[in-house]
Design an enzyme around this catalytic site. Structure first.
Site, mmCIF file in Angstrom:
data_model
loop_
_atom_site.group_PDB
_atom_site.id
_atom_site.type_symbol
_atom_site.label_atom_id
_atom_site.label_comp_id
_atom_site.label_asym_id
_atom_site.label_seq_id
_atom_site.Cartn_x
_atom_site.Cartn_y
_atom_site.Cartn_z
ATOM 1 N N HIS A 153 43.162 39.704 -25.567
ATOM 2 C CA HIS A 153 43.253 39.923 -24.106
ATOM 3 C C HIS A 153 44.573 40.586 -23.722
ATOM 4 O O HIS A 153 45.050 40.413 -22.608
ATOM 5 C CB HIS A 153 43.109 38.606 -23.334
ATOM 6 C CG HIS A 153 41.965 37.763 -23.796
ATOM 7 N ND1 HIS A 153 40.711 37.835 -23.245
ATOM 8 C CD2 HIS A 153 41.881 36.850 -24.796
ATOM 9 C CE1 HIS A 153 39.911 36.986 -23.874
ATOM 10 N NE2 HIS A 153 40.595 36.380 -24.823
ATOM 11 N N SER A 274 59.135 65.357 -19.306
ATOM 12 C CA SER A 274 58.625 65.578 -17.956
ATOM 13 C C SER A 274 59.371 66.753 -17.349
ATOM 14 O O SER A 274 60.544 66.969 -17.633
ATOM 15 C CB SER A 274 58.844 64.315 -17.125
ATOM 16 O OG SER A 274 58.922 64.645 -15.754
ATOM 17 N N LYS A 280 62.135 60.910 -19.246
ATOM 18 C CA LYS A 280 60.821 60.639 -19.825
ATOM 19 C C LYS A 280 60.653 61.123 -21.269
ATOM 20 O O LYS A 280 61.103 62.186 -21.639
ATOM 21 C CB LYS A 280 59.721 61.291 -18.971
ATOM 22 C CG LYS A 280 59.491 60.664 -17.614
ATOM 23 C CD LYS A 280 59.186 59.168 -17.663
ATOM 24 C CE LYS A 280 57.758 58.867 -18.021
ATOM 25 N NZ LYS A 280 56.778 59.369 -17.079
ATOM 26 N N GLU A 287 47.698 60.289 -25.864
ATOM 27 C CA GLU A 287 46.844 60.281 -24.675
ATOM 28 C C GLU A 287 45.734 61.319 -24.791
ATOM 29 O O GLU A 287 44.579 61.060 -24.440
ATOM 30 C CB GLU A 287 47.682 60.534 -23.416
ATOM 31 C CG GLU A 287 48.607 59.367 -23.097
ATOM 32 C CD GLU A 287 49.646 59.721 -22.045
ATOM 33 O OE1 GLU A 287 50.065 58.819 -21.334
ATOM 34 O OE2 GLU A 287 50.040 60.891 -21.940
#
Ligand code: ARG
Length: 471
Positions: A153, A274, A280, A287
């Protein structure tokens, strides 16, 4: 090709709508190889003179050279790869070339061509899957003694070896490997000689073409052969399940890489920045992997949906089978171009991982099991440890910092020998049941996986050897 029957030229929009050249031109060399087998068979059975068979084969080889050199510019007006190559052949050797298509239909031709094309592509895909499994095994070995949190979980559950984490993903990819070879086996059958749907009145020799093309068997029923696309679905199913596994692996790494978890490290070369936020470092590759794998399940649904409800046998719907198939092949190749290299670079910050479970609650199951060994029924052990956990949470105390007196206040059965067991490393090392996270068990898995990989590679080698030169 059908001008005899028709009194009008095909409408231009219809031509553009029905063509498949944009999809099937990439199979041109495979199509030529299928034609060469067919023409050799025609020569062998006497349907063509030896001389004509030789002329056709030679011209087909020349056309293959034209294609390789980029000299051959196919025409959409000729609809597909098959018609383009045949008409070029007729252009080159006239009436002799016009004999090539006897005893053959584009229905068994395209079937043969895609299978030939796919065999090679699949073997390339195997190399990618092999590389992926290999690098996962390397990481499992490297990280076998590193303790990290295991989650259910997405809540901290029990300490695990990072080797066990890599092996969990490896087991999934090994199952994919099994599915891969099953799919390959389904593809590896010779449809040539089935004709349009019912076979041929000509004395074709299907065994000859099967042997010439190095297929492992001949398809059983001419109608079934030209009608079904099950073997592609097998490939797409393998890819879709594999895609799910890639997505899960990517997601795990994205989570562990996030600032809040922050216990794996990815190299700069595999991350992006970024355009506005200077701080970043984003896991874009992971992804994209997670996102792109959606295409793989999409492709399976595409083909299953497209083929349902089609009557026997060939119907033009089937032309679009290549859309999902080639998109899948390309997507898989993209995955393999980055994923093994990225995994190779993943490092674990064990201190950061351990800081994450400094409250010691991740060891609660260990205490319950300790009590079981001292005769406490598990349910009551669970409850007793639950009280201790509540005490820790309410008083902001790590479970590992409790004194023996504190323990015994809640659980009289606890003896001082509990305390040395309460470390994440001990906990990980003591889970030594078959398949558990103890390093000895992870090592077993690694060894078994290496044997499996050797066997799979032997199979792939054999398949590679069964493919005659060219295609
Ligand atoms: N371009 C077609 C395909 O890919 C070739 C087969 C055409 N057959 C036919 N009966 N129209 O499926």
């Amino acid at each position: 090709m059908w001008k005899g029957r028709f009194s009008q030229d095909t409408n231009e929009a219809v031509l553009n709508f029905t063509q498949s050249l944009d999809l099937d031109w990439r199979m041109a060399l495979a199509d030529i190889r299928g034609s060469i087998a067919h023409v050799r068979m025609l020569g062998h059975t006497g349907l063509l003179s030896a001389e004509d068979a030789e002329t056709i084969e030679k011209n087909l080889c020349d056309i293959a050279d034209e294609i390789r050199n980029g000299e051959f510019v196919p025409k959409v007006s000729l609809e597909d790869v098959h018609m383009n190559i045949e008409s070029r052949l007729i252009e080159k050797c006239g009436a002799v070339g016009a004999r090539l298509h006897m005893g053959r239909s584009r229905n068994d031709q395209v079937n043969t061509t895609v299978r030939l094309y796919l065999r090679k592509e699949l073997l390339e895909i195997w190399s990618g899957l092999d590389a992926l499994i290999l690098v996962l095994l390397k990481k499992a070995e490297e990280h076998i003694n590193i303790v990290v949190p295991g989650y259910t979980h997405l809540q901290q559950a029990q300490p695990i070896s990072m080797g066990q984490f890599w092996m969990a993903h490896t087991q999934a990819f090994l199952r994919d490997a099994k599915r891969f070879f099953d799919a390959y086996e389904a593809v590896d059958e010779s449809p040539l000689g089935c004709g349009a749907l019912a076979g041929s009145t000509l004395p074709l020799d299907r065994e000859f073409t099967c042997r010439d093309l190095g297929f492992s068997k001949i398809t059983a029923n001419s109608m079934d052969t030209v009608a079904h696309r099950d073997h592609f679905m097998d490939v797409l199913y393998f890819a879709a399940v594999f895609g799910g596994h890639v997505s899960r692996l990517s997601e795990d790494l994205i989570i562990y890489f996030s600032t809040e978890f922050g216990w794996i490290k990815l190299p700069d070369a595999f991350c992006t920045g970024s355009s506005i936020m200077p701080q970043k470092k984003n896991p874009d590759v992971l992804e994209l992997l997670r996102g792109k794998t959606g295409q793989l399940s999409g492709a399976l649904v595409d083909l299953i949906t497209m083929t349902k409800g089609i009557p026997l046998t060939y119907n033009r719907d089937l032309q679009d089978d290549k859309r999902s198939l080639f998109r899948t092949i390309d997507c898989l190749k993209g995955i393999f171009s980055v994923l093994p290299a990225l995994i190779n670079e993943v490092e674990v910050d064990e201190d950061a991982a351990n800081r994450g479970f400094s409250d010691g609650l991740i060891l609660a199951t260990d205490v319950a099991e300790y009590l079981v060994l001292r005769g406490v029924p598990f349910r009551s052990a669970h409850e007793k440890v639950g009280h201790v956990v509540r005490y820790c949470v309410e008083n902001n105390k790590p479970l590992t910092a409790l004194t023996i007196e504190e323990w015994q206040k809640y659980i009289p059965e606890v003896a001082p020998d509990l305390l040395p067991l309460l470390s994440p490393r001990k906990s990980m090392e003591r889970r030594s049941t078959l398949g558990g996270t103890a390093p000895s068990q992870v090592r077993r898995q690694i060894e078994d996986a290496r044997v499996k990989l050797i066997l799979f590679n032997g199979e792939a080698e054999g398949l590679k050897e069964s493919i005659p030169g060219g295609y």
